[in-house]
Design a protein around this motif. Structure first.
Motif, PDB file in Angstrom:
ATOM      1  N   GLY A   1      63.186  13.974   7.614  1.00  0.00           N
ATOM      2  CA  GLY A   1      61.798  13.533   7.558  1.00  0.00           C
ATOM      3  C   GLY A   1      60.787  14.656   7.601  1.00  0.00           C
ATOM      4  O   GLY A   1      59.572  14.384   7.594  1.00  0.00           O
ATOM      5  N   ALA A   2      61.230  15.910   7.632  1.00  0.00           N
ATOM      6  CA  ALA A   2      60.297  17.037   7.712  1.00  0.00           C
ATOM      7  C   ALA A   2      59.458  17.139   6.446  1.00  0.00           C
ATOM      8  O   ALA A   2      59.929  16.877   5.338  1.00  0.00           O
ATOM      9  N   HIS A   3      58.208  17.566   6.619  1.00  0.00           N
ATOM     10  CA  HIS A   3      57.286  17.732   5.498  1.00  0.00           C
ATOM     11  C   HIS A   3      56.706  19.141   5.561  1.00  0.00           C
ATOM     12  O   HIS A   3      56.176  19.572   6.592  1.00  0.00           O
ATOM     13  N   PHE A   4      56.789  19.873   4.413  1.00  0.00           N
ATOM     14  CA  PHE A   4      56.354  21.269   4.371  1.00  0.00           C
ATOM     15  C   PHE A   4      55.078  21.380   3.543  1.00  0.00           C
ATOM     16  O   PHE A   4      54.894  20.677   2.533  1.00  0.00           O
ATOM     17  N   THR A   5      54.203  22.278   3.964  1.00  0.00           N
ATOM     18  CA  THR A   5      52.918  22.458   3.284  1.00  0.00           C
ATOM     19  C   THR A   5      52.731  23.866   2.749  1.00  0.00           C
ATOM     20  O   THR A   5      51.634  24.211   2.303  1.00  0.00           O
ATOM     21  N   SER A   6      53.769  24.708   2.814  1.00  0.00           N
ATOM     22  CA  SER A   6      53.671  26.062   2.260  1.00  0.00           C
ATOM     23  C   SER A   6      54.996  26.457   1.639  1.00  0.00           C
ATOM     24  O   SER A   6      56.050  25.920   1.978  1.00  0.00           O
TER      25      SER A   6
ATOM     26  N   VAL B   1      62.460  21.846  -6.219  1.00  0.00           N
ATOM     27  CA  VAL B   1      61.443  21.606  -5.205  1.00  0.00           C
ATOM     28  C   VAL B   1      61.836  22.262  -3.879  1.00  0.00           C
ATOM     29  O   VAL B   1      61.090  23.060  -3.311  1.00  0.00           O
ATOM     30  N   ILE B   2      63.018  21.928  -3.377  1.00  0.00           N
ATOM     31  CA  ILE B   2      63.522  22.503  -2.122  1.00  0.00           C
ATOM     32  C   ILE B   2      64.989  22.862  -2.340  1.00  0.00           C
ATOM     33  O   ILE B   2      65.814  21.995  -2.640  1.00  0.00           O
ATOM     34  N   GLU B   3      65.324  24.132  -2.173  1.00  0.00           N
ATOM     35  CA  GLU B   3      66.653  24.659  -2.451  1.00  0.00           C
ATOM     36  C   GLU B   3      67.331  25.031  -1.132  1.00  0.00           C
ATOM     37  O   GLU B   3      66.666  25.332  -0.139  1.00  0.00           O
ATOM     38  N   VAL B   4      68.681  25.037  -1.121  1.00  0.00           N
ATOM     39  CA  VAL B   4      69.451  25.400   0.069  1.00  0.00           C
ATOM     40  C   VAL B   4      70.046  26.792  -0.122  1.00  0.00           C
ATOM     41  O   VAL B   4      70.614  27.097  -1.181  1.00  0.00           O
ATOM     42  N   TYR B   5      69.925  27.633   0.897  1.00  0.00           N
ATOM     43  CA  TYR B   5      70.530  28.966   0.866  1.00  0.00           C
ATOM     44  C   TYR B   5      71.353  29.178   2.126  1.00  0.00           C
ATOM     45  O   TYR B   5      70.905  28.889   3.238  1.00  0.00           O
ATOM     46  N   HIS B   6      72.589  29.667   1.947  1.00  0.00           N
ATOM     47  CA  HIS B   6      73.455  30.011   3.076  1.00  0.00           C
ATOM     48  C   HIS B   6      73.770  31.491   3.015  1.00  0.00           C
ATOM     49  O   HIS B   6      74.330  31.980   2.026  1.00  0.00           O
TER      50      HIS B   6
ATOM     51  N   SER C   1      60.416  16.664   2.297  1.00  0.00           N
ATOM     52  CA  SER C   1      59.398  16.637   1.250  1.00  0.00           C
ATOM     53  C   SER C   1      58.445  17.804   1.444  1.00  0.00           C
ATOM     54  O   SER C   1      58.445  18.471   2.491  1.00  0.00           O
ATOM     55  N   ALA C   2      57.640  18.058   0.417  1.00  0.00           N
ATOM     56  CA  ALA C   2      56.685  19.158   0.481  1.00  0.00           C
ATOM     57  C   ALA C   2      55.438  18.799  -0.328  1.00  0.00           C
ATOM     58  O   ALA C   2      55.535  18.128  -1.368  1.00  0.00           O
ATOM     59  N   THR C   3      54.303  19.236   0.156  1.00  0.00           N
ATOM     60  CA  THR C   3      53.045  19.150  -0.575  1.00  0.00           C
ATOM     61  C   THR C   3      52.411  20.536  -0.555  1.00  0.00           C
ATOM     62  O   THR C   3      51.958  21.002   0.503  1.00  0.00           O
ATOM     63  N   ILE C   4      52.410  21.202  -1.698  1.00  0.00           N
ATOM     64  CA  ILE C   4      51.915  22.566  -1.794  1.00  0.00           C
ATOM     65  C   ILE C   4      50.515  22.530  -2.399  1.00  0.00           C
ATOM     66  O   ILE C   4      50.305  21.898  -3.452  1.00  0.00           O
ATOM     67  N   PRO C   5      49.524  23.166  -1.782  1.00  0.00           N
ATOM     68  CA  PRO C   5      48.167  23.174  -2.349  1.00  0.00           C
ATOM     69  C   PRO C   5      48.162  23.717  -3.776  1.00  0.00           C
ATOM     70  O   PRO C   5      48.968  24.583  -4.145  1.00  0.00           O
ATOM     71  N   ALA C   6      47.248  23.189  -4.584  1.00  0.00           N
ATOM     72  CA  ALA C   6      47.162  23.629  -5.981  1.00  0.00           C
ATOM     73  C   ALA C   6      46.757  25.084  -6.079  1.00  0.00           C
ATOM     74  O   ALA C   6      47.170  25.799  -7.005  1.00  0.00           O
ATOM     75  N   SER C   7      45.959  25.568  -5.108  1.00  0.00           N
ATOM     76  CA  SER C   7      45.529  26.955  -5.113  1.00  0.00           C
ATOM     77  C   SER C   7      45.046  27.313  -3.708  1.00  0.00           C
ATOM     78  O   SER C   7      44.430  26.478  -3.030  1.00  0.00           O
TER      79      SER C   7
ATOM     80  N   ALA D   1      63.241  15.835  -1.654  1.00  0.00           N
ATOM     81  CA  ALA D   1      64.649  16.126  -1.920  1.00  0.00           C
ATOM     82  C   ALA D   1      65.499  15.578  -0.786  1.00  0.00           C
ATOM     83  O   ALA D   1      65.025  15.394   0.343  1.00  0.00           O
ATOM     84  N   THR D   2      66.755  15.309  -1.100  1.00  0.00           N
ATOM     85  CA  THR D   2      67.732  14.910  -0.094  1.00  0.00           C
ATOM     86  C   THR D   2      68.695  16.068   0.122  1.00  0.00           C
ATOM     87  O   THR D   2      69.324  16.545  -0.831  1.00  0.00           O
ATOM     88  N   ILE D   3      68.782  16.523   1.365  1.00  0.00           N
ATOM     89  CA  ILE D   3      69.712  17.603   1.724  1.00  0.00           C
ATOM     90  C   ILE D   3      70.979  16.939   2.255  1.00  0.00           C
ATOM     91  O   ILE D   3      70.940  16.262   3.286  1.00  0.00           O
ATOM     92  N   THR D   4      72.093  17.128   1.553  1.00  0.00           N
ATOM     93  CA  THR D   4      73.345  16.450   1.893  1.00  0.00           C
ATOM     94  C   THR D   4      74.376  17.457   2.363  1.00  0.00           C
ATOM     95  O   THR D   4      74.628  18.463   1.686  1.00  0.00           O
ATOM     96  N   THR D   5      74.958  17.184   3.527  1.00  0.00           N
ATOM     97  CA  THR D   5      76.039  18.006   4.072  1.00  0.00           C
ATOM     98  C   THR D   5      77.342  17.255   3.915  1.00  0.00           C
ATOM     99  O   THR D   5      77.487  16.142   4.426  1.00  0.00           O
ATOM    100  N   VAL D   6      78.297  17.844   3.177  1.00  0.00           N
ATOM    101  CA  VAL D   6      79.599  17.222   2.938  1.00  0.00           C
ATOM    102  C   VAL D   6      80.655  17.995   3.727  1.00  0.00           C
ATOM    103  O   VAL D   6      80.768  19.220   3.596  1.00  0.00           O
TER     104      VAL D   6
END
Length: 776
Positions: free
Chosen positions: A402-407, A443-448, A483-489, A466-471
């Motif tokens: 449920g986290a929401h990112f703004t940057s 939109v949102i990528e995973v890095y390990h 989810s994320a909402t990035i300012p237009a500028s 995005a849905t982050i799935t751990t298998v």
């Protein structure tokens, strides 16, 4: 089986000795539960025998995570035999005083624990953990009293042991151990002496002491009764002889399930060999290092070690799989070996597939025969962890779901898992078998991040969800929504690489090897910077205004894998960042090599893999290529890349920082002629090039005292000088009774040869004993 550690002893002054009391008519069972006599009456875990976990300033046991027993120093530290007849419904009460060592310790979870050992109606030993202190209840650095009760079930007939354990990740002190029972303890067998100190197969060994009973019990040598023949038995003396497969070691007499605790040893002089199973890496160990943890469906790797003693010499080497000198039995489906004949101290990797296994403890047993009637059996425990709960959290501690990112930029996340008993499950050792993906990486990528303690991050690129799935290895999965909402500028309007996939060929040899990281913003950058976590050679910045570039090449030690490159700067006074994943593949004109290193000599084992690997031409013996391993994958594994094609014999040249680092030709060979030829082809890889090291058997040794020790009670000082070995640590230990496990370390020194001196600045006792101990 574990071999004893011998220590040098320098004894001075007189002897004062007293034993703990069994209080008749009371319910307190433990002797010396307050540690007033240090550890007299207590048995110390053999791993810690040279450095007992007693803290004199606290008069307490130190539950320290760096004791070297396993992943976090977990396991039984001290134990005490007791002899209490039990009846169904009996109520047993245990207690400990516990305190944290600082405001920063311990971590979340549970650490200090007490277990009781009992004999059931079938004569089997059963262990029950009856107290496990919650770290959350340790509110400050003052001692708190913790107790627990246990109701005896109908099948338990005798209480025979009390143990204090470090069963968590924290650093604690514990003291004032207590055990209350409805009836007092009966007599405890006492082992006073063993003679002679060394025997060959067939020779008689005499064990003297008291309270052995008149009916024969059991004698354990080196932890088991295999090869032990009882010749005679009385209340004060037992005579035995040893035969194959006994390997000598600690001698213990058992009467009605109650065992002696005194440290008495016998050394075997006949030729023999041993077989041992251990986790490949201590990072994967549990409960004293004899178990390996895994998740359901994930394979568990165990190191299978063979050691030869007293001139044992198999003519063609022992083969851990195959049909030559050594045959392994007890291998079920899903268990396989790397084929590595053993001609010296070494072994192989046993891979155990756990698909279909239920969570819990599973015993893996291997029996070896040398083809001449000598057999050895070794066991290890595979602990399949049950992930009853699992969640991803932000660094703030808030849940990721449920986290929401703004940057834009990188957001670190960490995994929190626990089993059905709410015990933490450390996720990072299992990263090789866990897949974490994003449904919308644009939109949102995973890095390990690979390597020891490699963490996970989310790379926020754009607005959306995005849905982050751990298998997990058993195909179960846990999805979380973000989810994320990035300012237009202002914002990063684009970023990436000229070549998202590049080879690790070093230098500026070709245009293809030259790469560029670019990033653009909605307005002009006033300041820019780039960061990276790999061996990339920077070629400088380019671009102007809102469009910037960073040129780079592969460095000399760049290995295949995924790496993170971050860039950005200030736009309109706002700091903007972007992070992108660079995929590096091996130069297609070269080969790859992968294997595991299990080092039990006290080197890098458990802390990553450090060393140098050399490739020699199989025909000419010429050194062709050398590469260094720094850290490996953190759990015993390593990968080397960019190896020139050819036929090689491969040599582990050891840790470049340690002069006494072990060396070995692959596989388990001590010379070039005995080494196996390994073919390296362009564009492919070779698996299973493993190196395994065990300590070489060494005779007992003692430092030579170089001058008369100086004791001055008036100034409160004692000093002793001795001839020291190079690169060896020594401890000065003191005892007021010279009884078993009553020695306290008062000083240590790291010697580099020549004469060394150790001093006790608190020598105020009327009578005391000192000894100099060579630490392992």
């Amino acid at each position: 089986m574990k071999c004893p550690v011998y220590h040098a002893v320098a004894c001075l002054s007189g002897l004062v000795f007293s034993t703990g009391l069994v209080f008749a008519g009371t319910q307190e069972i433990l002797k010396n539960g307050n540690f007033a006599q240090v550890l007299h009456g207590w048995q110390v875990n053999p791993v810690l025998i040279a450095q007992p976990p007693f803290v004199a300033a606290e008069n307490a046991i130190d539950l320290a995570p760096w004791l070297g027993m396993s992943e976090f120093g977990q396991g039984v530290l001290v134990s005490q035999p007791v002899n209490v007849p039990l009846e169904a419904g009996d109520l047993l009460t245990v207690g400990l005083d516990v305190r944290r060592t600082s405001a920063f310790w311990p971590l979340d979870g549970r650490t200090a624990a007490v277990s009781l050992e009992m004999i059931d109606s079938d004569g089997q030993r059963q262990v029950e953990r009856v107290l496990h202190v919650s770290n959350e209840e340790l509110i400050d650095t003052a001692y708190g009293r913790f107790t627990a009760t246990y109701t005896v079930p109908g099948d338990r007939v005798r209480l025979v042991g009390f143990s204090i354990e470090n069963a968590g990740d924290g650093h604690l002190f514990v003291r004032n151990a207590s055990l209350l029972a409805p009836r007092e303890s009966g007599p405890l067998p006492q082992l006073a002496g063993v003679a002679p100190a060394a025997v060959a197969y067939g020779q008689t060994l005499t064990l003297n002491g008291s309270a052995f009973g008149t009916a024969p019990g059991r004698v354990l040598v080196g932890g088991c009764s295999d090869g032990v023949q009882i010749e005679s038995w009385s209340d004060t003396q037992v005579r035995i002889s040893l035969g194959d497969p006994s390997i000598g070691g600690t001698v213990v007499i058992e009467r009605e399930g109650v065992r002696t605790w005194q440290s008495r040893f016998v050394r075997l002089t006949s030729p023999y060999f041993t077989l041992t199973l251990k986790p490949v890496s201590l990072m994967m160990g549990h409960g004293g290092g004899d178990a390996v943890e895994t998740l359901p469906g994930r394979a568990a790797d165990l190191a299978v070690f063979v050691r030869f003693f007293n001139g044992y010499a198999p003519p063609d080497g022992l083969h851990l799989s195959g049909s030559d000198a050594m045959i392994l039995s007890g291998m079920a489906a899903g268990m396989s070996f790397h084929e590595n004949p053993v001609r010296g101290a070494g072994g192989s990797i046993l891979r155990v597939e756990t698909a279909g296994w239920q969570p819990g403890l599973h015993t893996v047993s291997v029996t070896a025969s040398d083809g001449h009637g000598r057999t050895r059996t070794a066991e290890a425990v595979v602990w399949v962890r049950d992930l009853a709960t699992f969640a991803w959290n932000l660094q703030s501690g808030d849940p990721l779901d449920g986290a929401h990112f703004t940057s834009q930029g990188e957001v670190s996340i960490y995994a929190a898992g626990a089993d059905a008993e709410d015990e933490p499950v450390w996720i990072y050792p299992f990263a090789d078998a866990i897949e974490v993906t994003s449904s919308n990486p644009a939109v949102i990528e995973v890095y390990h991040e690979a390597g020891l303690f490699g963490g996970y991050s989310l790379l926020v690129h754009d607005s959306g969800s995005a849905t982050i799935t751990t298998v997990f290895p058993d195909s179960s999965s846990v999805p979380v929504n973000v989810s994320a909402t990035i300012p237009a500028s202002p914002r990063i309007s684009g970023s990436g690489f000229t070549h998202p996939i590049m080879t690790n060929f070093p230098g500026e040899a070709t245009e293809e090897n030259r790469n560029t990281f670019f990033f653009s913003a909605t307005d002009t950058f006033t300041q820019v910077s780039v960061g990276w976590n790999s061996d990339l050679a920077g070629g400088g910045f380019g671009g102007i205004g809102a469009n910037r570039t960073w040129h780079f090449y592969a460095g000399e030690t760049l290995h295949p894998g995924n790496y993170l490159v971050s860039g950005g700067g200030y736009v309109g006074g706002v700091l903007l960042r972007t992070s992108r994943i660079l995929r590096v593949v091996n130069d297609p004109l070269t080969g790859l090599l992968h294997g595991q290193v299990a080092d039990f000599t006290g080197g890098s084992h458990g802390h990553g893999t450090y060393g140098r690997i050399e490739f020699y031409d199989a025909d000419t013996g010429e050194l062709v290529y050398t590469d260094e391993v720094f850290g490996g994958d953190g759990f015993g594994g390593y990968t080397l890349s960019r190896i020139p094609p050819g036929s090689y014999k491969i040599f582990w040249a050891g840790d470049i920082w340690a002069e006494d680092s072990p060396t070995q030709w692959y596989p388990n060979a001590d010379n070039f002629a005995a080494a196996r030829v390994v073919e390296i082809a362009a564009g492919s890889g070779v698996e299973g090039i493993d190196f395994l090291f065990v300590p070489s058997p060494a005779p007992p040794s003692a430092p030579r005292i170089t001058s008369v020790p100086v004791a001055d009670r008036a100034t409160g000082s004692f000093s002793i000088s001795f001839e020291a070995e190079d690169n060896v640590e020594y401890a000065l230990q003191k005892s007021l009774t010279m009884g078993d496990n009553t020695w306290v370390t008062v000083a240590t020194t790291y010697a580099w040869g020549g004469e060394a001196t150790l001093e006790d600045p608190t020598y105020t006792e009327e009578k005391a004993f000192y000894r100099v101990v060579r630490l392992p």
